[in-house]
Design an enzyme around this catalytic site. Structure first.
Site, PDB file in Angstrom:
ATOM      1  N   ASP A   1       3.997  -9.698  -8.442  1.00 59.02           N
ATOM      2  CA  ASP A   1       3.556  -9.089  -7.298  1.00 59.02           C
ATOM      3  C   ASP A   1       4.237  -9.616  -6.126  1.00 59.02           C
ATOM      4  O   ASP A   1       4.394 -10.881  -5.983  1.00 59.02           O
ATOM      5  CB  ASP A   1       2.182  -8.618  -7.318  1.00 59.02           C
ATOM      6  CG  ASP A   1       1.682  -7.946  -6.091  1.00 59.02           C
ATOM      7  OD1 ASP A   1       2.143  -6.696  -5.974  1.00 59.02           O
ATOM      8  OD2 ASP A   1       0.535  -8.040  -5.368  1.00 59.02           O
TER       9      ASP A   1
ATOM     10  N   GLU B   1       3.896  -9.824  -1.451  1.00 58.02           N
ATOM     11  CA  GLU B   1       3.131  -8.986  -0.041  1.00 58.02           C
ATOM     12  C   GLU B   1       3.861  -9.456   0.907  1.00 58.02           C
ATOM     13  O   GLU B   1       4.813 -10.262   0.550  1.00 58.02           O
ATOM     14  CB  GLU B   1       1.458 -10.053   0.006  1.00 58.02           C
ATOM     15  CG  GLU B   1       0.631  -9.915  -1.075  1.00 58.02           C
ATOM     16  CD  GLU B   1       0.210  -8.548  -1.153  1.00 58.02           C
ATOM     17  OE1 GLU B   1       0.175  -7.551  -0.451  1.00 58.02           O
ATOM     18  OE2 GLU B   1      -0.396  -8.416  -2.352  1.00 58.02           O
TER      19      GLU B   1
ATOM     20  N   GLU C   1      -1.596  -3.576  10.114  1.00 54.77           N
ATOM     21  CA  GLU C   1      -2.208  -2.802   8.776  1.00 54.77           C
ATOM     22  C   GLU C   1      -1.884  -3.582   7.482  1.00 54.77           C
ATOM     23  O   GLU C   1      -2.584  -3.577   6.722  1.00 54.77           O
ATOM     24  CB  GLU C   1      -1.191  -1.431   8.799  1.00 54.77           C
ATOM     25  CG  GLU C   1      -1.510  -0.431  10.140  1.00 54.77           C
ATOM     26  CD  GLU C   1      -0.520  -0.741  11.118  1.00 54.77           C
ATOM     27  OE1 GLU C   1       0.358  -1.901  11.126  1.00 54.77           O
ATOM     28  OE2 GLU C   1      -0.510  -0.176  12.318  1.00 54.77           O
TER      29      GLU C   1
ATOM     30  N   HIS D   1      -3.753  -7.766   3.129  1.00 55.63           N
ATOM     31  CA  HIS D   1      -3.686  -8.822   2.272  1.00 55.63           C
ATOM     32  C   HIS D   1      -4.520 -10.107   3.068  1.00 55.63           C
ATOM     33  O   HIS D   1      -4.383 -11.088   2.249  1.00 55.63           O
ATOM     34  CB  HIS D   1      -1.974  -9.399   1.762  1.00 55.63           C
ATOM     35  CG  HIS D   1      -1.053  -9.259   2.968  1.00 55.63           C
ATOM     36  ND1 HIS D   1      -1.183 -10.022   4.209  1.00 55.63           N
ATOM     37  CD2 HIS D   1      -0.089  -8.461   2.996  1.00 55.63           C
ATOM     38  CE1 HIS D   1      -0.465  -9.809   5.031  1.00 55.63           C
ATOM     39  NE2 HIS D   1       0.557  -8.916   4.603  1.00 55.63           N
TER      40      HIS D   1
ATOM     41  N   HIS E   1      -5.740  -8.175  -1.301  1.00 54.23           N
ATOM     42  CA  HIS E   1      -4.566  -8.214  -2.036  1.00 54.23           C
ATOM     43  C   HIS E   1      -4.059  -9.661  -2.123  1.00 54.23           C
ATOM     44  O   HIS E   1      -3.965 -10.183  -0.924  1.00 54.23           O
ATOM     45  CB  HIS E   1      -3.538  -7.052  -1.697  1.00 54.23           C
ATOM     46  CG  HIS E   1      -3.765  -5.954  -2.015  1.00 54.23           C
ATOM     47  ND1 HIS E   1      -2.935  -4.675  -2.315  1.00 54.23           N
ATOM     48  CD2 HIS E   1      -5.043  -5.078  -1.703  1.00 54.23           C
ATOM     49  CE1 HIS E   1      -3.622  -3.561  -2.415  1.00 54.23           C
ATOM     50  NE2 HIS E   1      -4.731  -3.642  -2.141  1.00 54.23           N
TER      51      HIS E   1
ATOM     52  N   ASP F   1      -3.515 -10.713  -8.112  1.00 48.47           N
ATOM     53  CA  ASP F   1      -2.964  -9.006  -8.634  1.00 48.47           C
ATOM     54  C   ASP F   1      -2.216  -9.243  -9.704  1.00 48.47           C
ATOM     55  O   ASP F   1      -2.264  -8.320 -10.687  1.00 48.47           O
ATOM     56  CB  ASP F   1      -2.229  -8.614  -7.462  1.00 48.47           C
ATOM     57  CG  ASP F   1      -3.129  -8.058  -6.322  1.00 48.47           C
ATOM     58  OD1 ASP F   1      -4.488  -8.477  -6.434  1.00 48.47           O
ATOM     59  OD2 ASP F   1      -2.677  -7.448  -5.290  1.00 48.47           O
TER      60      ASP F   1
END
Length: 234
Positions: free
Chosen positions: A7, A9, A52, A57, A150, A155
């Site tokens: 994953d 970010e 946003e 995260h 997140h 994750d």
């Protein structure tokens, strides 16, 4: 079979302009976690983090001061993922960002044939949804209470559990790359059970001396331990 559940970010949603700021992955071999992980926070080299994105995260610019750049962790990631399938949720997003990052370094893009998108798997298996990572954790009884924000490594760990369920559940994972083999008569052998046992128990006294002698000869031939195969049909 080796797979990396991963994953990312990012600073925002535009892979052409935004940057990867966290990259995490966990290794599965034959669908079981090995305990090997990859995780780095990454300095975006001056790219601002959209409000946003930070709300999702929780990573701020201050958190990334002194962290390595993507160029500094790229070779480590390539070594960690070498030869493995790459598994991600909404993989188009994560792979797109990685391809842009690697493109800046002159590396080739990721071969799509290596990539498995668990979001696509979930949509086929659960067409009525919802199919977010949190929703799939709830569906499969996976504890995601630590996921208040997140995070690439957390994750990835959750997605590894979800992925096993999506491909058939924990019981299916116990059959590692198994294949049915044709038996005589065209039937399929569904299970082969191998039993290793001690010397058989003494035979009932109703047997004749000749029977006992034949049995003793068989045991001597097999030795102290015998390997017995029982083939179970349908």
């Amino acid at each position: 079979m080796r797979e990396i559940i991963f994953d990312t970010e990012t600073t925002g949603l535009d892979s052409r302009e935004d940057r990867v700021i966290e990259l995490g992955g966990v290794e599965l071999v034959n669908r079981f976690p090995t305990g090997k992980t990859f995780h780095h926070y990454i300095n975006p080299q001056g790219r601002a983090i959209h409000a946003e994105a930070q709300a999702v995260h929780g990573i701020s610019a201050a958190d990334l001061q002194g962290k390595p750049t993507f160029a500094e962790i790229a070779e480590e990631w390539l070594a960690f993922t070498d030869g493995a399938k790459l598994i991600a949720h909404n993989a188009t997003f994560d792979v797109g960002f990685l391809n842009v990052e690697f493109g800046r370094l002159g590396h080739p893009v990721i071969d799509n044939g290596r990539v498995v998108d668990t979001l696509a798997l979930a949509r086929r298996k659960h067409p009525m949804g919802p199919n977010s990572l949190d929703a799939l954790c709830r569906r499969y009884g996976i504890d995601n209470t630590r996921r208040t924000k997140h995070g690439a490594l957390l994750d990835s760990e959750l997605l590894a559990e979800v992925y096993i369920e999506l491909i058939g559940g924990k019981q299916a994972a116990l059959v590692l790359d198994s294949a049915t083999a044709p038996a005589q008569g065209g039937e399929n052998v569904r299970q082969i059970e191998i039993i290793v046992g001690e010397r058989p128990a003494p035979l009932p006294s109703r047997l004749t001396d000749a029977d006992r002698a034949a049995h003793a000869g068989l045991v001597a031939t097999l030795g102290e331990k015998a390997l017995w195969l029982r083939v179970l049909g349908n």
